[in-house]
Enzyme design. Structure first.
Site, mmCIF file in Angstrom:
data_model
loop_
_atom_site.group_PDB
_atom_site.id
_atom_site.type_symbol
_atom_site.label_atom_id
_atom_site.label_comp_id
_atom_site.label_asym_id
_atom_site.label_seq_id
_atom_site.Cartn_x
_atom_site.Cartn_y
_atom_site.Cartn_z
ATOM 1 N N ASP A 176 0.838 -1.202 0.000
ATOM 2 C CA ASP A 176 0.000 0.000 0.000
ATOM 3 C C ASP A 176 0.876 1.256 0.000
ATOM 4 O O ASP A 176 0.368 2.375 -0.043
ATOM 5 C CB ASP A 176 -1.002 -0.012 1.163
ATOM 6 C CG ASP A 176 -0.344 -0.079 2.518
ATOM 7 O OD1 ASP A 176 0.897 -0.185 2.581
ATOM 8 O OD2 ASP A 176 -1.076 -0.026 3.530
ATOM 9 N N SER A 177 2.210 1.065 0.001
ATOM 10 C CA SER A 177 3.124 2.184 -0.240
ATOM 11 C C SER A 177 2.897 2.752 -1.652
ATOM 12 O O SER A 177 3.398 3.835 -1.967
ATOM 13 C CB SER A 177 4.581 1.744 -0.078
ATOM 14 O OG SER A 177 4.844 0.572 -0.828
ATOM 15 N N ASP A 233 -1.068 -6.122 -0.286
ATOM 16 C CA ASP A 233 -1.497 -5.485 0.965
ATOM 17 C C ASP A 233 -3.002 -5.270 0.985
ATOM 18 O O ASP A 233 -3.577 -4.755 0.009
ATOM 19 C CB ASP A 233 -0.838 -4.108 1.106
ATOM 20 C CG ASP A 233 0.420 -4.133 1.951
ATOM 21 O OD1 ASP A 233 0.618 -5.101 2.717
ATOM 22 O OD2 ASP A 233 1.208 -3.178 1.850
ATOM 23 N N LYS A 289 -1.394 -9.437 2.751
ATOM 24 C CA LYS A 289 -0.644 -8.995 3.947
ATOM 25 C C LYS A 289 -1.507 -8.017 4.735
ATOM 26 O O LYS A 289 -2.163 -7.159 4.147
ATOM 27 C CB LYS A 289 0.684 -8.346 3.553
ATOM 28 C CG LYS A 289 1.446 -7.767 4.744
ATOM 29 C CD LYS A 289 2.901 -7.467 4.433
ATOM 30 C CE LYS A 289 3.155 -6.137 3.770
ATOM 31 N NZ LYS A 289 2.695 -4.964 4.540
ATOM 32 N N GLU A 303 -1.572 -5.564 8.482
ATOM 33 C CA GLU A 303 -0.760 -4.975 9.551
ATOM 34 C C GLU A 303 -1.421 -5.210 10.905
ATOM 35 O O GLU A 303 -2.604 -4.902 11.073
ATOM 36 C CB GLU A 303 -0.611 -3.461 9.325
ATOM 37 C CG GLU A 303 0.175 -3.118 8.077
ATOM 38 C CD GLU A 303 0.367 -1.610 7.892
ATOM 39 O OE1 GLU A 303 -0.029 -0.828 8.781
ATOM 40 O OE2 GLU A 303 0.921 -1.230 6.841
ATOM 41 N N GLU A 346 9.063 -4.389 10.594
ATOM 42 C CA GLU A 346 9.480 -3.077 10.080
ATOM 43 C C GLU A 346 10.029 -2.198 11.180
ATOM 44 O O GLU A 346 9.384 -1.967 12.214
ATOM 45 C CB GLU A 346 8.281 -2.391 9.394
ATOM 46 C CG GLU A 346 8.651 -1.020 8.845
ATOM 47 C CD GLU A 346 7.681 -0.462 7.810
ATOM 48 O OE1 GLU A 346 6.727 -1.160 7.405
ATOM 49 O OE2 GLU A 346 7.893 0.697 7.399
HETATM 50 O O1 KIV Z 1 3.579 -1.143 1.627
HETATM 51 C C1 KIV Z 1 4.763 -1.498 1.697
HETATM 52 O O2 KIV Z 1 5.605 -1.165 0.841
HETATM 53 C C2 KIV Z 1 5.165 -2.335 2.827
HETATM 54 C C3 KIV Z 1 6.626 -2.610 2.986
HETATM 55 C C4 KIV Z 1 7.322 -1.400 3.500
HETATM 56 C C5 KIV Z 1 6.882 -3.789 3.838
HETATM 57 O O3 KIV Z 1 4.357 -2.748 3.583
#
Ligand code: KIV
Length: 273
Positions: free
Chosen positions: A53-54, A92, A122, A124, A191
């Site tokens: 989600d980055s 994510d 994934k 969090e 992280e």
């Molecule tokens: O969204 C992302 O890029 C991440 C990584 C930093 C692990 O969750």
């Protein structure tokens, strides 16, 4: 043939990652959000591509990861899946698509799996999202955990500094990691936590840990590709290694192109019909 070459030959699955941990082979993970970049990274032999989600920061220019939607994530993930021959594609679940409602979490995960073709999701968090994780796993969808600095909770933390430096938070992180493993997660991202703590967690867990700012004893490493390639410019955390300065490379190529267009040098006789 080297271990790396052997691993390169076959498709990466969650079982392959487990086997890599068992034989002490490190896992290399990078983020990807689009077809063209994913093709290059997969051709380079990366083990896991994370549709993170980055994308909210890197692709859309938002300040945090909170605004990105499930539809956006599915669009990015489907583009990456179309590009990949070998890497495992983890997607994510975005903010608001799983917290506090396990049925919504399952619905969001099923949309990702069906509409993008991704291989795993994934999420969090630890025990507080346990019900969501268990429900997704029961549907047969592999889950990667994410502990330590969890950017979707930035407004709770207030800063992006190192997490779990105090004993109480470190103990809670170890408990959460064991809990995620017990639930059935196949791997956990750690992280921005102290390297000693990441080492302890990695040694206690059977499943592989993937560090970003977690030191060299994690079972694998992940970086945001645009940071690693020097496309993003003003981000210099200690954990980041830049392998190339693509911002300058692309800017120079752009300036050369503009100059050639303005001077009439491009296109030349061979570059037209
Ligand atoms: O969204 C992302 O890029 C991440 C990584 C930093 C692990 O969750």
């Amino acid at each position: 043939m080297s271990i790396h070459k052997q691993t390169k030959a076959k498709k990466v699955t969650t079982h392959v990652l487990q086997a890599m941990k068992s034989r002490g082979e490190k896992i290399a993970m990078l983020t990807a959000y689009d077809y063209s970049m994913a093709r290059i990274l997969d051709a380079g032999g990366v083990d896991v591509l994370l549709v993170g989600d980055s994308a909210s920061n890197v692709m859309a220019g938002f300040e945090t990861t909170l605004p990105i939607t499930l539809d956006h994530m599915i669009y990015h993930a489907a583009s990456v899946v179309r590009a990949v021959d070998r890497a495992l594609v983890v997607v994510d679940l975005p903010f608001g698509s799983y917290q506090g409602d396990s049925k919504l979490a399952l619905k969001s995960s099923i949309r990702i799996m069906k509409e993008s073709g991704g291989h795993a999701v994934k999420l969090e968090g630890g025990q507080e999202i346990g019900e969501s994780i268990r429900r997704i796993l029961k549907a047969g969808i592999p889950v990667m955990g994410h502990l330590g600095l969890t950017p979707q909770s930035i407004y709770k933390f207030g800063t992006y500094t190192v997490r779990a430096k105090e004993e109480a938070e470190a103990e809670k992180l170890i408990e959460d990691a064991l809990y995620l493993q017990e639930c059935g997660c196949f791997s956990i991202v750690l992280e921005k936590i102290p390297a000693e703590l990441a080492k302890k967690v990695s040694e206690q867990l059977v499943i592989p840990t993937i560090g970003i700012g977690g030191g060299g004893d994690c079972d694998g490493q992940v970086l945001v590709t645009h940071d690693m390639l020097g496309i993003t410019k003003d981000f210099h955390p200690r954990f980041l290694r830049r392998y190339v300065e693509l911002f300058e490379v692309i800017q120079n190529a752009t300036e050369a192109y503009i100059s050639d267009v303005k001077s009439g040098d491009f296109p030349n006789d061979q570059e037209q019909y």
